[in-house]
Design an enzyme around this catalytic site. Structure first.
Site, short mmCIF file in Angstrom:
data_model
loop_
_atom_site.label_atom_id
_atom_site.label_comp_id
_atom_site.label_asym_id
_atom_site.label_seq_id
_atom_site.Cartn_x
_atom_site.Cartn_y
_atom_site.Cartn_z
N GLU A 166 -0.89 -8.49 5.24
CA GLU A 166 -0.68 -8.62 6.70
C GLU A 166 -2.02 -8.65 7.44
OE1 GLU A 166 -0.34 -5.92 4.97
OE2 GLU A 166 -0.96 -4.15 6.11
N HIS A 224 -3.35 -5.45 1.46
CA HIS A 224 -2.71 -5.68 2.77
C HIS A 224 -2.66 -7.16 3.13
CE1 HIS A 224 -2.44 -1.45 3.79
NE2 HIS A 224 -3.64 -1.31 3.22
N CYS A 270 0.83 -1.21 0.00
CA CYS A 270 0.00 0.00 0.00
C CYS A 270 0.87 1.27 0.00
CB CYS A 270 -0.97 -0.05 1.18
SG CYS A 270 -2.37 1.06 0.97
#
Lengths: 196, 310
Positions: free
Chosen positions: A175, A173, A82
């Site tokens: 994560e 994302h 990002c």
């Protein structure tokens, strides 16, 4: 080489650094939070997390951090998600802003709209193991890729996960998902570069 | 009422997107701004988001009157000006104001005690919205009640508009202490804990297991200096909201823009390097004074904003 011998930094000026570090640890790597330029020494790789790229740049203005980090990402394995993808890009649009310019892509900021347009998609990828869950939050859009850039996944026509030599970038994302394949893919890359 | 989406459950995709944006704001500073010029200063100084307000809390406190949602035109102008997320406040329980803010494209809605409450019993059903909400809390029970209603971020309330950090500290310590106390309880004790905290058992159990809130926990209300920001960060806040402390000299006068920008920049740096006293010393040295402030201890009970919310 086992992940246990890899030390990967996570730029921790601001943003989603905790979740990246947790995922690296889960995969057996040493995760180090990086807040000052002198902490970059001794890292095998680095993650530039999501957050606000304008805030990152403000912090990087000081103490020659921008220049030190620019030198790092030119040669060392680095994964930008990002805002991190925006920092790596050659060109940034809407609005234009400073970047390291090492990843041969053009990125348009907040191109998919505001938070209300944020979305989670299940998307095919060339990484083994089937479609990937992708969490897009006020995501940027890759609008151009150079000839050296491999596209690992796309959303509609736009690349969302790319690789170029020692660099990886995602406009979403990984994560924030439980799927660890993308971080594993990056650790494999870090491992290969460490052996060279 | 906005259409009920399927995001009412924890770990649903809707709530993950909401807390996901909160994750992106961690470590940073969210600044109150009253116009486009201040929004530009905030972005330039490194704010992770701005809170669009008609009056900052210090002014609301000084001027009195009913404090409502900001004018949509002003919010739109700020959205068009900055590239960082834009937040705005709705009154407690005023779901129609929240509907307006969602349509405007605000990235986070603060159901805030700083505005005059619209409902004396009910908060907004935040699950009914696509836009994420942040809510204030003074203790763990209040935080968990807001999370049950769908808040994707908690901020300790402090006492807004005072420039006095004492209540922000009290509330952060309270929540951290209560979370810690839950982690040592046996399974059978959690039911009673839920009753005492007046919070849903499932959320109490999540906190008991993890020792932290299931959503990011930020701090607000009285933070006025780089050292204040570092203090609440060291006490457990994952990011800070700064309101009156940046752009006000006292409750009536705005600081010079240059001075405000220097303060804003220093607080941003202090929030990131909260555990590095040498950098904190440098940030503190850069600042030219701070908001004059209002000692929270001299306020009457009825003047407190933090007691709003149920």
């Amino acid at each position: 080489m086992s992940e246990g011998s890899l030390t990967v930094g996570v730029l921790a000026l601001q943003g989603a650094f905790d979740v990246h570090a947790a995922m690296l640890k889960q995969l057996g790597a040493h995760a180090q939070l990086i807040r000052r330029p002198e902490q970059l020494g001794g890292l095998d790789g680095l993650i530039l997390p999501g957050g606000e790229s304008t805030t990152f740049l403000k912090h990087l203005e000081r103490d020659g951090f921008f220049e030190t980090l620019a030198a790092f990402v030119r040669t060392k394995p680095t994964f930008g998600t990002c805002a991190g993808c925006i920092l790596l890009a050659r060109d940034v649009e809407r609005p234009a802003q400073r970047s390291f310019g090492v990843l041969d892509v053009t990125v348009e900021r907040n191109a998919y709209g505001r938070q209300i347009d944020s979305t989670i998609l299940l998307t095919p990828t060339s990484i083994a193991g089937g479609p990937l869950e992708m969490v897009f939050i006020r995501a940027p859009k890759i609008t151009r890729t150079g000839p050296e850039v491999d596209i690992l996944a796309s959303r509609a026509e736009a690349p969302v996960l790319v690789e170029q030599g020692h660099l990886m970038a995602a406009t979403f994302h990984p994560e924030l998902s439980t799927d660890t394949r993308i971080h594993q893919h990056f650790l494999d890359l870090v491992s290969r570069y460490k052996l060279q | 009422m906005a259409e009920h989406t399927s995001n009412g459950h924890f770990n649903s995709s809707g709530l993950r997107l909401k807390t996901g944006l909160a994750e992106m704001l961690k470590g940073g500073v969210i600044m109150d701004v009253v116009d486009v010029a201040q929004a530009r200063i905030a972005e330039r100084a490194g704010a992770t988001a701005v809170m669009a307000l008609e009056r900052v809390p210090a002014q609301i406190r000084a001027q009195g009157g009913v404090a409502r949602m900001s004018h949509p035109r002003m919010i739109r102008e700020i959205i068009d000006t900055v590239s960082i997320p834009v937040m705005a406040k709705a009154r407690i329980g005023h779901f129609a104001e929240a509907q307006v803010l969602q349509v405007l494209g605000v990235d986070f809605i603060d159901e805030s005690e700083v505005l005059t409450p619209a409902d004396e019993t009910y908060h907004i059903d935040k699950h009914a919205f696509t836009t994420p909400f942040v809510c204030g809390a003074r203790d763990l029970g209040e935080a968990l009640r807001r999370i049950a209603e769908g808040a994707a971020m908690i901020r300790t309330k402090g006492e807004a508009g005072t420039g006095d950090v004492v209540h922000a500290v009290r509330h952060m310590r309270q929540i951290v202490r209560e979370m810690r106390s839950l982690t040592v309880l046996g399974e059978e004790e959690l039911y009673n804990a839920a009753k005492e905290f007046r919070a849903p058992y499932e959320l109490v159990r999540m906190v008991a297991k993890s020792g932290k809130l299931p959503v990011p926990n930020f701090s607000a209300g009285g933070i006025a200096t780089p050292a204040d920001a570092a203090l609440v960060r060291q006490l457990g806040a994952e990011a800070v909201f700064v309101g009156s402390g940046i752009f006000m000299s006292d409750s009536y006068t705005f600081a010079e823009p240059e001075e405000a920008e220097i303060r804003a920049r220093a607080i941003v740096r202090a929030s990131t390097h909260f555990d590095d006293p040498r950098i904190l010393a440098a940030c503190s040295e850069e600042c030219q004074g701070a908001m004059k402030g209002l000692a929270a201890a001299v306020l009457d009970e009825k003047e407190l904003l933090q007691t709003r919310g149920w």
